[in-house]
Design an enzyme around this catalytic site. Sequence first.
Site, PDB file in Angstrom:
ATOM      1  N   ARG A  92      45.338  46.957  38.037  1.00  0.00           N
ATOM      2  CA  ARG A  92      44.938  47.102  39.434  1.00  0.00           C
ATOM      3  C   ARG A  92      46.008  46.645  40.410  1.00  0.00           C
ATOM      4  O   ARG A  92      46.155  47.193  41.484  1.00  0.00           O
ATOM      5  CB  ARG A  92      43.698  46.242  39.716  1.00  0.00           C
ATOM      6  CG  ARG A  92      42.495  46.485  38.893  1.00  0.00           C
ATOM      7  CD  ARG A  92      41.295  46.016  39.645  1.00  0.00           C
ATOM      8  NE  ARG A  92      41.306  46.550  40.991  1.00  0.00           N
ATOM      9  CZ  ARG A  92      40.896  47.764  41.321  1.00  0.00           C
ATOM     10  NH1 ARG A  92      40.427  48.567  40.402  1.00  0.00           N
ATOM     11  NH2 ARG A  92      40.959  48.179  42.570  1.00  0.00           N
ATOM     12  N   CYS A 116      40.821  45.594  34.983  1.00  0.00           N
ATOM     13  CA  CYS A 116      39.514  45.125  34.497  1.00  0.00           C
ATOM     14  C   CYS A 116      38.381  45.973  35.063  1.00  0.00           C
ATOM     15  O   CYS A 116      38.399  46.338  36.226  1.00  0.00           O
ATOM     16  CB  CYS A 116      39.272  43.679  34.915  1.00  0.00           C
ATOM     17  SG  CYS A 116      40.245  42.472  34.038  1.00  0.00           S
ATOM     18  N   ARG A 121      35.775  46.967  43.278  1.00  0.00           N
ATOM     19  CA  ARG A 121      37.022  46.461  43.870  1.00  0.00           C
ATOM     20  C   ARG A 121      37.707  47.538  44.716  1.00  0.00           C
ATOM     21  O   ARG A 121      38.838  47.932  44.423  1.00  0.00           O
ATOM     22  CB  ARG A 121      38.003  46.032  42.771  1.00  0.00           C
ATOM     23  CG  ARG A 121      37.522  44.911  41.887  1.00  0.00           C
ATOM     24  CD  ARG A 121      38.719  44.141  41.410  1.00  0.00           C
ATOM     25  NE  ARG A 121      38.429  43.347  40.248  1.00  0.00           N
ATOM     26  CZ  ARG A 121      39.276  42.520  39.697  1.00  0.00           C
ATOM     27  NH1 ARG A 121      40.479  42.372  40.187  1.00  0.00           N
ATOM     28  NH2 ARG A 121      38.974  41.817  38.649  1.00  0.00           N
ATOM     29  N   ILE A 123      39.852  49.820  47.207  1.00  0.00           N
ATOM     30  CA  ILE A 123      41.093  49.605  47.960  1.00  0.00           C
ATOM     31  C   ILE A 123      40.977  50.179  49.374  1.00  0.00           C
ATOM     32  O   ILE A 123      41.959  50.215  50.106  1.00  0.00           O
ATOM     33  CB  ILE A 123      42.307  50.215  47.224  1.00  0.00           C
ATOM     34  CG1 ILE A 123      42.122  51.719  47.016  1.00  0.00           C
ATOM     35  CG2 ILE A 123      42.559  49.498  45.914  1.00  0.00           C
ATOM     36  CD1 ILE A 123      43.395  52.423  46.648  1.00  0.00           C
ATOM     37  N   ASP A 124      39.756  50.585  49.744  1.00  0.00           N
ATOM     38  CA  ASP A 124      39.558  51.154  51.090  1.00  0.00           C
ATOM     39  C   ASP A 124      40.061  50.213  52.179  1.00  0.00           C
ATOM     40  O   ASP A 124      40.607  50.662  53.190  1.00  0.00           O
ATOM     41  CB  ASP A 124      38.066  51.415  51.362  1.00  0.00           C
ATOM     42  CG  ASP A 124      37.434  52.316  50.333  1.00  0.00           C
ATOM     43  OD1 ASP A 124      38.163  52.713  49.409  1.00  0.00           O
ATOM     44  OD2 ASP A 124      36.239  52.604  50.445  1.00  0.00           O
TER      45      ASP A 124
END
Length: 420
Positions: A92, A116, A121, A123-124
């Site tokens: 990531r 993971c 999670r 990324i916006d």
Amino acid sequence: MDFLRIEGGKTLNGSVPISGAKNAALPLIASTILSKQSVQIDNLPDVQDIKTLLRLLQNLGASYQYEDGLATIDASKLTSTVATYDIVRTMRASILVLGPILAKYGRCEVSLPGGCAIGQRPIDLHLQALEQMGAKITIKAGYVVAEAPNGLKGSTIIFDKITVTGTENIVMAAALAKGTTTIINAAKEPEVVQLCEVLKDAGVQIDGIGSDELIIEGTDREPIEMRAIHVIPDRIEAGTYLCAGAITNSTLSIENVIPHHLDSVLVKLKQMGFPLDVNESNITIHPARTIEPVEIVTSEYPGFPTDMQAQFMALALLANGASIIEERLFENRFMHVSELKRFGANIQLKGNIATVIGPTELWGADVMATDLRASSALVLAGLAAKGTTNVHRIYHLDRGYEKLEEKLNALGANIQRLSE
């Protein structure tokens, strides 16, 4: 594929040196893109994620030498601005190259990241912030394509929720932007603080370091002069070894740590009954007379770290009573529960709250790692269990823990790395 075979029930003794922090090292490596010359980084942990990011930089045209925890990286003149899927899919943190490359070269393509499998999670938040700084962003064929041909412009960024990698990405982008960037609701983690201090040391004006509001004066695409960097110690590795001492009822010391980075973890260990000796760079844990149950709520730093939640769940199995663990940061971070049950654990799940009923007699089992920190919890349970435990899919462990079985064996554990 490798697995770990653990003979449980051994008491540990001695001291263990703590490695450099992977989560500090990754943004520091990405930040070398901003430099006008090669940069030395030492105290790098020997873990897979570090090697992956170095390989990604090499694919982009950087050169590096890496040996014994010391890397010399020259990312001053990249020949490509495309971070391809074959490398990014495994980690990531690859998204950390987006901010610095876009700020310096006016264009960057990064494959949507992997790593993971613990929740979305998104990324916006990174992308919205870069758009506020003038970037045009599209998603094409699984790639984030970001363009700012005239460079990025300083802006006021208000993160809807705290994001560590988002803060790091925007700090690096802002360093080479034109004008002033203010980040509101910034992450305050020690790893973010170190990145800011390194950039400040290189001449970038940054105010508010360590607070939730950062003010960064950009250099208007002028590369910076970075100096040698020493990576801070890994507070999560440190906490994991303290839990190893606790779960085996051992006296154990961790060395090369910054104790105040671990305040929230130390408070919980004390509440559970473990005496601690804390000095400038070492912490010693002693056996508890009785292990008390505990209530834990994960939150952003300086709160209790989500990356220590699984290890404390393993430890809570031995407590005299019911412990409550509430996970507030990730929606899918209880995947270790079903594996801990294979040891005999009594854990009840309701939404994002786990009730751990102790004390439990743990028996060795075959278990499967689901993510980096969950895998360390399974190792901890194996250390405390009677009989033999086999932990499979330990490539998760290798992403984040340096020489885990070597360090534990040096303390008296009996762990073998074997091939399936």
